[in-house]
Design a protein around this motif. Structure first.
Motif, PDB file in Angstrom:
ATOM      1  N   GLU A   1      38.916  43.321  44.854  1.00 17.41           N
ATOM      2  CA  GLU A   1      39.451  43.683  43.542  1.00 17.41           C
ATOM      3  C   GLU A   1      40.618  42.784  43.134  1.00 17.41           C
ATOM      4  O   GLU A   1      40.798  42.483  41.947  1.00 17.41           O
ATOM      5  CB  GLU A   1      39.882  45.150  43.548  1.00 17.41           C
ATOM      6  N   ILE A   2      41.440  42.374  44.101  1.00 17.03           N
ATOM      7  CA  ILE A   2      42.537  41.438  43.785  1.00 17.03           C
ATOM      8  C   ILE A   2      41.957  40.145  43.236  1.00 17.03           C
ATOM      9  O   ILE A   2      42.412  39.617  42.209  1.00 17.03           O
ATOM     10  CB  ILE A   2      43.400  41.155  45.032  1.00 17.03           C
ATOM     11  N   ALA A   3      40.945  39.618  43.929  1.00 12.72           N
ATOM     12  CA  ALA A   3      40.322  38.371  43.482  1.00 12.72           C
ATOM     13  C   ALA A   3      39.685  38.539  42.108  1.00 12.72           C
ATOM     14  O   ALA A   3      39.814  37.662  41.233  1.00 12.72           O
ATOM     15  CB  ALA A   3      39.282  37.926  44.506  1.00 12.72           C
ATOM     16  N   GLU A   4      39.017  39.661  41.896  1.00 17.66           N
ATOM     17  CA  GLU A   4      38.359  39.888  40.612  1.00 17.66           C
ATOM     18  C   GLU A   4      39.380  40.015  39.488  1.00 17.66           C
ATOM     19  O   GLU A   4      39.188  39.471  38.395  1.00 17.66           O
ATOM     20  CB  GLU A   4      37.497  41.149  40.688  1.00 17.66           C
ATOM     21  N   ALA A   5      40.474  40.722  39.755  1.00 22.98           N
ATOM     22  CA  ALA A   5      41.506  40.895  38.733  1.00 22.98           C
ATOM     23  C   ALA A   5      42.170  39.563  38.379  1.00 22.98           C
ATOM     24  O   ALA A   5      42.564  39.338  37.234  1.00 22.98           O
ATOM     25  CB  ALA A   5      42.556  41.901  39.195  1.00 22.98           C
ATOM     26  N   LEU A   6      42.285  38.670  39.374  1.00 16.78           N
ATOM     27  CA  LEU A   6      42.869  37.354  39.136  1.00 16.78           C
ATOM     28  C   LEU A   6      41.839  36.358  38.619  1.00 16.78           C
ATOM     29  O   LEU A   6      42.181  35.214  38.315  1.00 16.78           O
ATOM     30  CB  LEU A   6      43.495  36.817  40.431  1.00 16.78           C
ATOM     31  N   GLU A   7      40.581  36.815  38.574  1.00 20.68           N
ATOM     32  CA  GLU A   7      39.477  35.985  38.092  1.00 20.68           C
ATOM     33  C   GLU A   7      39.343  34.703  38.913  1.00 20.68           C
ATOM     34  O   GLU A   7      39.225  33.586  38.398  1.00 20.68           O
ATOM     35  CB  GLU A   7      39.654  35.668  36.600  1.00 20.68           C
TER      36      GLU A   7
ATOM     37  N   ARG B   1      47.230  39.434  33.357  1.00 23.07           N
ATOM     38  CA  ARG B   1      45.791  39.416  33.603  1.00 23.07           C
ATOM     39  C   ARG B   1      45.387  40.520  34.581  1.00 23.07           C
ATOM     40  O   ARG B   1      44.406  41.231  34.368  1.00 23.07           O
ATOM     41  CB  ARG B   1      45.380  38.051  34.158  1.00 23.07           C
ATOM     42  N   MET B   2      46.178  40.669  35.654  1.00 23.65           N
ATOM     43  CA  MET B   2      45.854  41.708  36.636  1.00 23.65           C
ATOM     44  C   MET B   2      45.991  43.098  36.023  1.00 23.65           C
ATOM     45  O   MET B   2      45.181  43.993  36.284  1.00 23.65           O
ATOM     46  CB  MET B   2      46.753  41.578  37.865  1.00 23.65           C
ATOM     47  N   ILE B   3      47.010  43.282  35.193  1.00 26.41           N
ATOM     48  CA  ILE B   3      47.215  44.577  34.539  1.00 26.41           C
ATOM     49  C   ILE B   3      46.088  44.858  33.555  1.00 26.41           C
ATOM     50  O   ILE B   3      45.480  45.933  33.559  1.00 26.41           O
ATOM     51  CB  ILE B   3      48.587  44.605  33.835  1.00 26.41           C
ATOM     52  N   ASP B   4      45.790  43.857  32.720  1.00 29.57           N
ATOM     53  CA  ASP B   4      44.746  44.038  31.703  1.00 29.57           C
ATOM     54  C   ASP B   4      43.374  44.249  32.324  1.00 29.57           C
ATOM     55  O   ASP B   4      42.519  44.940  31.752  1.00 29.57           O
ATOM     56  CB  ASP B   4      44.712  42.837  30.762  1.00 29.57           C
TER      57      ASP B   4
END
Length: 282
Positions: free
Chosen positions: A141-147, A116-119
């Motif tokens: 951005e970490i939080a957003e990438a992890l949704e 998910r973080m990569i995609d």
């Protein structure tokens, strides 16, 4: 003043009694610290190591073993690689790492989190922004990438590891707010209960309790100290108390030994060990 208020004040005084230098020394005993030292000595690309550290930390939960073994295994995995100079290499290292026994528990869930973080493009974004990027933006951005939200334990732990990484590489902590939320896991809750600073162990109440303690520490020291620093002390203490089955006397003895090994005086170590185990049974 209620008993809870009194206990928080006493715990804050014991922590503040270590002084700023005594408080930050505990970071060197964190499970990831030795890995970060070894990795930065072995590989030249700081930005790829930073990315690896952040991504790996998001997998540091529900382990088949302990956190020490998690980071030791990552170091062992990384030794199989001569260079770390691309996002694809970082992802390949992590793919190999995720197949190790320490990551067996909830492996599919953890692998899905990495994908998910990569995609969601975190790695690509980070590598183009580091090192000038505002660290708070990295947190977002970490939080957003992890949704998920920025206060979730996994997100906060990743930021803490990035903070320690910056200390090792650049000799200073990141410019982050001091009132960050404590990464609230079982060990943090364990010490909150053992120290008598909560009556209810729900996550929100425990986080608020440590925030109250942290505010008092800052007031006593008259300088800002990040909650990340106090988390290192509390998490290590919780692990020791757990290893001694939440029993007061053996826990206190082990805590005193650990605290002195970090460089605290006998008096500081004894006081902190006492305050962290005040409600435990002998």
């Amino acid at each position: 003043m209620t008993n809870i208020d009194r206990r928080r004040a006493e715990v804050a005084e014991a922590i503040a009694g270590l002084g700023y230098d005594g408080i930050i020394r505990f970071d060197e005993s964190e499970p990831e610290y030795e890995f970060l030292i070894a990795a930065t000595e072995e590989f030249e690309s700081t930005k790829h190591l930073a990315l690896l550290t952040i991504l790996a930390t998001t997998q540091d939960y529900q382990l088949n073993g302990d956190a020490q073994r998690f980071w030791e295994t990552l170091e062992e995995t990384l030794q199989n690689w001569d260079t770390l100079d691309s996002e694809s290499t970082v992802n390949e290292v992590l793919a190999e790492f995720m197949e190790q026994p320490v990551n067996a528990r909830l492996r599919d869930q953890k692998q899905d989190r990495l994908v998910r973080m990569i995609d969601n493009g975190f790695g690509e974004w980070f590598l183009t922004q580091y090192p000038e990027v505002d660290p708070y933006r990295v947190w977002e951005e970490i939080a957003e990438a992890l949704e998920t939200t920025m206060d979730k334990k996994t997100v906060v732990l990743a930021v803490k590891a990035y903070d320690e990484f910056n200390l090792i590489v650049n000799g200073e902590y990141l410019d982050l707010p001091t009132d960050v939320p404590i990464p609230c896991d079982l060990q943090v809750k364990r010490v909150a209960r053992a120290a008598g600073i909560v009556e209810d162990e729900s996550t929100g109440i425990v986080m608020d309790a440590w925030a109250d303690v942290m505010d008092q520490v800052n007031a006593i020291l008259e300088r800002p100290v990040s909650m990340f620093r106090v988390d290192s002390i509390v998490w290590q203490a919780g692990q020791i108390i757990s290893d001694h089955n939440d029993q007061k006397n053996p826990s206190q003895q082990a805590l005193r030994t650990h605290f002195k090994n970090t460089g605290l005086s006998e008096e500081q170590a004894q006081r902190l060990a006492r305050e962290f185990t005040i409600t435990l049974s002998a």
